[in-house]
Design a protein around this motif. Structure first.
Motif, PDB file in Angstrom:
ATOM      1  N   ARG A   1       0.826  -1.204   0.000  1.00 34.49           N
ATOM      2  CA  ARG A   1       0.000   0.000   0.000  1.00 34.49           C
ATOM      3  C   ARG A   1       0.863   1.259   0.000  1.00 34.49           C
ATOM      4  O   ARG A   1       2.006   1.245   0.438  1.00 34.49           O
ATOM      5  CB  ARG A   1      -0.926   0.024   1.222  1.00 34.49           C
TER       6      ARG A   1
ATOM      7  N   LYS B   1      -2.852   8.434  -0.132  1.00 34.99           N
ATOM      8  CA  LYS B   1      -4.285   8.212   0.059  1.00 34.99           C
ATOM      9  C   LYS B   1      -4.944   9.494   0.564  1.00 34.99           C
ATOM     10  O   LYS B   1      -4.421  10.158   1.463  1.00 34.99           O
ATOM     11  CB  LYS B   1      -4.501   7.081   1.065  1.00 34.99           C
TER      12      LYS B   1
ATOM     13  N   ILE C   1     -15.463   1.774  -7.524  1.00 33.54           N
ATOM     14  CA  ILE C   1     -14.002   1.862  -7.599  1.00 33.54           C
ATOM     15  C   ILE C   1     -13.648   2.061  -9.070  1.00 33.54           C
ATOM     16  O   ILE C   1     -14.070   1.278  -9.921  1.00 33.54           O
ATOM     17  CB  ILE C   1     -13.329   0.586  -7.079  1.00 33.54           C
TER      18      ILE C   1
ATOM     19  N   SER D   1     -10.314   2.212 -11.236  1.00 36.79           N
ATOM     20  CA  SER D   1      -8.887   1.923 -11.070  1.00 36.79           C
ATOM     21  C   SER D   1      -8.172   1.924 -12.413  1.00 36.79           C
ATOM     22  O   SER D   1      -8.497   1.135 -13.302  1.00 36.79           O
ATOM     23  CB  SER D   1      -8.704   0.563 -10.389  1.00 36.79           C
TER      24      SER D   1
ATOM     25  N   THR E   1       1.120   8.442  -7.821  1.00 34.91           N
ATOM     26  CA  THR E   1       0.117   7.528  -7.290  1.00 34.91           C
ATOM     27  C   THR E   1      -0.947   8.281  -6.505  1.00 34.91           C
ATOM     28  O   THR E   1      -0.647   9.256  -5.819  1.00 34.91           O
ATOM     29  CB  THR E   1       0.792   6.486  -6.384  1.00 34.91           C
TER      30      THR E   1
ATOM     31  N   ILE F   1      -4.860   7.475  -4.323  1.00 39.30           N
ATOM     32  CA  ILE F   1      -6.016   6.697  -3.888  1.00 39.30           C
ATOM     33  C   ILE F   1      -6.938   7.707  -3.197  1.00 39.30           C
ATOM     34  O   ILE F   1      -6.609   8.222  -2.137  1.00 39.30           O
ATOM     35  CB  ILE F   1      -5.641   5.567  -2.910  1.00 39.30           C
TER      36      ILE F   1
ATOM     37  N   VAL G   1     -14.280   5.672  -5.373  1.00 36.12           N
ATOM     38  CA  VAL G   1     -12.881   5.464  -5.007  1.00 36.12           C
ATOM     39  C   VAL G   1     -12.091   5.546  -6.298  1.00 36.12           C
ATOM     40  O   VAL G   1     -12.338   4.780  -7.238  1.00 36.12           O
ATOM     41  CB  VAL G   1     -12.659   4.099  -4.336  1.00 36.12           C
TER      42      VAL G   1
ATOM     43  N   ILE H   1      -8.422   5.359  -8.130  1.00 40.07           N
ATOM     44  CA  ILE H   1      -7.078   4.817  -7.927  1.00 40.07           C
ATOM     45  C   ILE H   1      -6.289   4.916  -9.221  1.00 40.07           C
ATOM     46  O   ILE H   1      -6.780   4.581 -10.298  1.00 40.07           O
ATOM     47  CB  ILE H   1      -7.136   3.335  -7.484  1.00 40.07           C
TER      48      ILE H   1
ATOM     49  N   THR I   1      -0.687   2.902  -9.422  1.00 36.39           N
ATOM     50  CA  THR I   1      -0.209   1.729  -8.684  1.00 36.39           C
ATOM     51  C   THR I   1      -0.940   0.491  -9.171  1.00 36.39           C
ATOM     52  O   THR I   1      -2.150   0.523  -9.413  1.00 36.39           O
ATOM     53  CB  THR I   1      -0.416   1.882  -7.167  1.00 36.39           C
TER      54      THR I   1
ATOM     55  N   GLU J   1      -4.987  -2.028  -2.782  1.00 37.48           N
ATOM     56  CA  GLU J   1      -5.542  -0.688  -2.586  1.00 37.48           C
ATOM     57  C   GLU J   1      -7.060  -0.694  -2.745  1.00 37.48           C
ATOM     58  O   GLU J   1      -7.770   0.053  -2.068  1.00 37.48           O
ATOM     59  CB  GLU J   1      -4.922   0.310  -3.569  1.00 37.48           C
ATOM     60  N   MET J   2      -7.578  -1.541  -3.635  1.00 39.20           N
ATOM     61  CA  MET J   2      -9.035  -1.615  -3.834  1.00 39.20           C
ATOM     62  C   MET J   2      -9.713  -2.161  -2.587  1.00 39.20           C
ATOM     63  O   MET J   2     -10.705  -1.600  -2.098  1.00 39.20           O
ATOM     64  CB  MET J   2      -9.349  -2.496  -5.048  1.00 39.20           C
TER      65      MET J   2
ATOM     66  N   SER K   1      -9.473   0.329   0.389  1.00 36.66           N
ATOM     67  CA  SER K   1     -10.280   1.536   0.202  1.00 36.66           C
ATOM     68  C   SER K   1     -11.737   1.285   0.582  1.00 36.66           C
ATOM     69  O   SER K   1     -12.375   2.129   1.226  1.00 36.66           O
ATOM     70  CB  SER K   1     -10.193   2.009  -1.250  1.00 36.66           C
TER      71      SER K   1
END
Length: 527
Positions: A56, A61, A154, A156, A173, A175, A184, A186, A189, A194-195, A198
């Protein structure tokens, strides 16, 4: 730009010809192989590597500082604020970036096994293997009821790299969580964790509003319906110790505790697998089969056999698999109120006892302290054990003040007469570099004794410094191992290290100045 416009723009992306919705596991694996995102191992699991980011990135973040959350979030180095306009501009860039991709992948599911408290999820991925990860880690939408809710999405895009000078980020990066937009975001990365984390952060914000305690713990249940919770940071043994063939698994890592009991937030497990063997951890080993995802695990290019001893990419090698791949699980992942809690710590000082029984005040103190030694590879830049205090054993995922969660826990302990134990899976016989890691067989024996009630009336010795009640005998564990001081050759060095750790506890706890003073007085070290 308002939330309706952003939602409509995401909806437009999802309707694109390049978008694949809810592919099956075999279809996703085919895509992974076609796109050269990963390879198959000898067991049928997909192996992928994540490049630079093998853990992470907590410093990257952010939570969007929107009106509805501005006065609730515990802003600081953990919950870093980002302005709504910065988020929206970056969000638009990512959507535009994904719209130009040949393929993107969407998974619809849920977070929360209890239908009364779950939230619908929509996971939009640039990578097919990330979507396979989501398929394994979140709860699948078996009925199509996901469409009836307002999903948290999410989005990403791992290969989209932010420009800090233009995009207002710290690095390439990011988040970001927008609670008003239910997004979310992202980028930059490839680390799939991270998913997962989050969404845990999202649930840590939403559940307390409904009177539910979110918890960074694993959970299982015995034949008599006795529920046990295992709290601890990454690498302390939550997954290993909760995967018990004699007990049914409720969940691996994230749970909610409502007025009726506990429920799993996820639909899968995300286990560290460095040093994994079938003999030590058979449930985890056997679950790494067709459809599972291995992150940064070295495999033999000829035989495709995974080498779990090899840390070439990182110590933080991971396996993601559906909880359905484990035989003895609770279906659905819901159970009653816990009777036992285990707080896990990996003490690199080597001075905390391997097991001790906690009072309610001590439980709240150690829950708020969340002490452990952060192990190599769990975050970028961690190469050897590093002392850390992570409130509620999950500080990076707590949007609200830690004391709110601790007060909820204290009430639950008192209401349901929960027995709480502190278990040190870290070092014995000396500090890191001199001592050795506690034997897993000893830790298992201590946990089993706690779960079976064998320590409820056992004779104990009170540690004069930490105030912990240490059992003098546990079946299957040499008596001298239970008392840390007796495992050290140099008693003076032991006393010095113990005082050093006690002082760190005291210093750390000063930040919880809104909690009942008795928690500090009755729960902490006597310095």
């Amino acid at each position: 730009m308002n939330s309706v416009e952003i939602t409509n723009e995401l909806a437009a992306l999802l309707k694109g010809e390049n978008t694949y919705h809810n592919l099956s596991v075999p279809q996703l694996i085919e895509k992974v192989l076609q796109r050269n995102e990963g390879s198959l191992t000898s067991t049928g699991a997909v192996r992928a590597t994540t490049g630079t980011y093998t853990g992470r990135s907590p410093r990257d973040k952010y939570i969007v500082k929107e009106d509805s959350v501005a006065d609730k979030v515990d802003w600081g180095s953990v919950n870093q604020k980002i302005a709504p306009d910065i988020f929206e501009k970056l969000y638009q860039k990512v959507l535009s970036y994904l719209s130009e991709k040949d393929e993107i992948f969407v998974f619809d599911g849920f977070a929360g096994a209890d239908e009364k408290y779950r939230i619908p999820l929509k996971v939009v991925n640039e990578f097919a293997w990330h979507n396979l990860f989501a398929h394994q880690l979140f709860i699948k939408d078996e009925t199509g009821s996901n469409d009836d809710g307002n999903p948290f999405s999410i989005v990403s895009a791992p290969t989209f790299k932010a420009d800090p000078a233009v995009d207002g980020t710290r690095s390439e990066t990011f988040i970001m969580i927008s609670f008003e937009k239910r997004i979310v975001l992202i980028g930059g990365t490839e680390y799939a964790g991270e998913m997962k984390k989050s969404i845990f952060s999202v649930m840590n914000y939403l559940l307390p509003e409904a009177g539910i305690l979110p918890m960074h713990c694993s959970a299982n249940v015995g034949e008599e319906g006795d529920v046990a919770l295992f709290f601890g940071l990454s690498g302390t043994g939550k997954t290993t110790l909760s995967a018990d063939s004699s007990r049914k698994l409720i969940g691996d890592d994230e749970h909610g505790w409502s007025s009726t009991g506990v429920f799993n937030i996820e639909g899968g497990c995300y286990a560290k697998c460095i040093g994994l063997t079938k003999e030590k951890e058979p449930q985890i080993f056997d679950s790494i089969s067709f459809g599972a995802v291995l992150e940064n695990v070295v495999i033999d290019e000829k035989t495709k056999i995974a080498d779990y001893e090899n840390a070439f990419y990182t110590e933080n090698t991971r396996a993601a698999y559906s909880i359905d791949s484990i035989d003895n699980i609770v279906v659905p992942s819901i159970a009653g109120h816990p009777s036992t809690m285990i707080f896990l710590t990996a003490d690199a000082f080597g001075v905390l006892p391997p097991i001790s029984k906690l009072t309610k005040e001590q439980a709240m103190y150690h829950f708020l302290s969340g002490y452990t030694s952060k192990l190599a590879g769990t975050e970028r830049g961690i190469t050897s054990p590093e002392t850390t205090f992570s409130a509620c054993f999950g500080s990076p995922f707590l949007p609200l003040p830690a004391t709110r969660y601790a007060e909820m826990l204290g009430k639950k302990i008192e209401e349901h007469d929960v027995q709480v134990f502190l278990v040190n899976t870290g070092w014995t016989g000396g500090a890191y570099g001199t001592g050795k890691r506690m034997k897993l067989e000893y830790t298992r024996a201590m946990v089993q004794a706690a779960l079976h009630g064998e320590l409820d009336g056992a004779e104990t010795i009170k540690d004069p410094l930490f105030g912990l009640n240490i059992p003098v005998h546990v079946p299957g564990v040499p008596d001298h191992v239970l008392l840390p001081e007796k495992t050290w050759e140099n008693q003076q060095e032991y006393q010095q290290k113990a005082r050093e750790l006690a002082a760190e506890f005291k210093q750390n706890f000063k930040k919880f100045n809104t909690i009942d003073p008795q928690i500090s007085e009755l729960g902490g070290p006597a310095l």
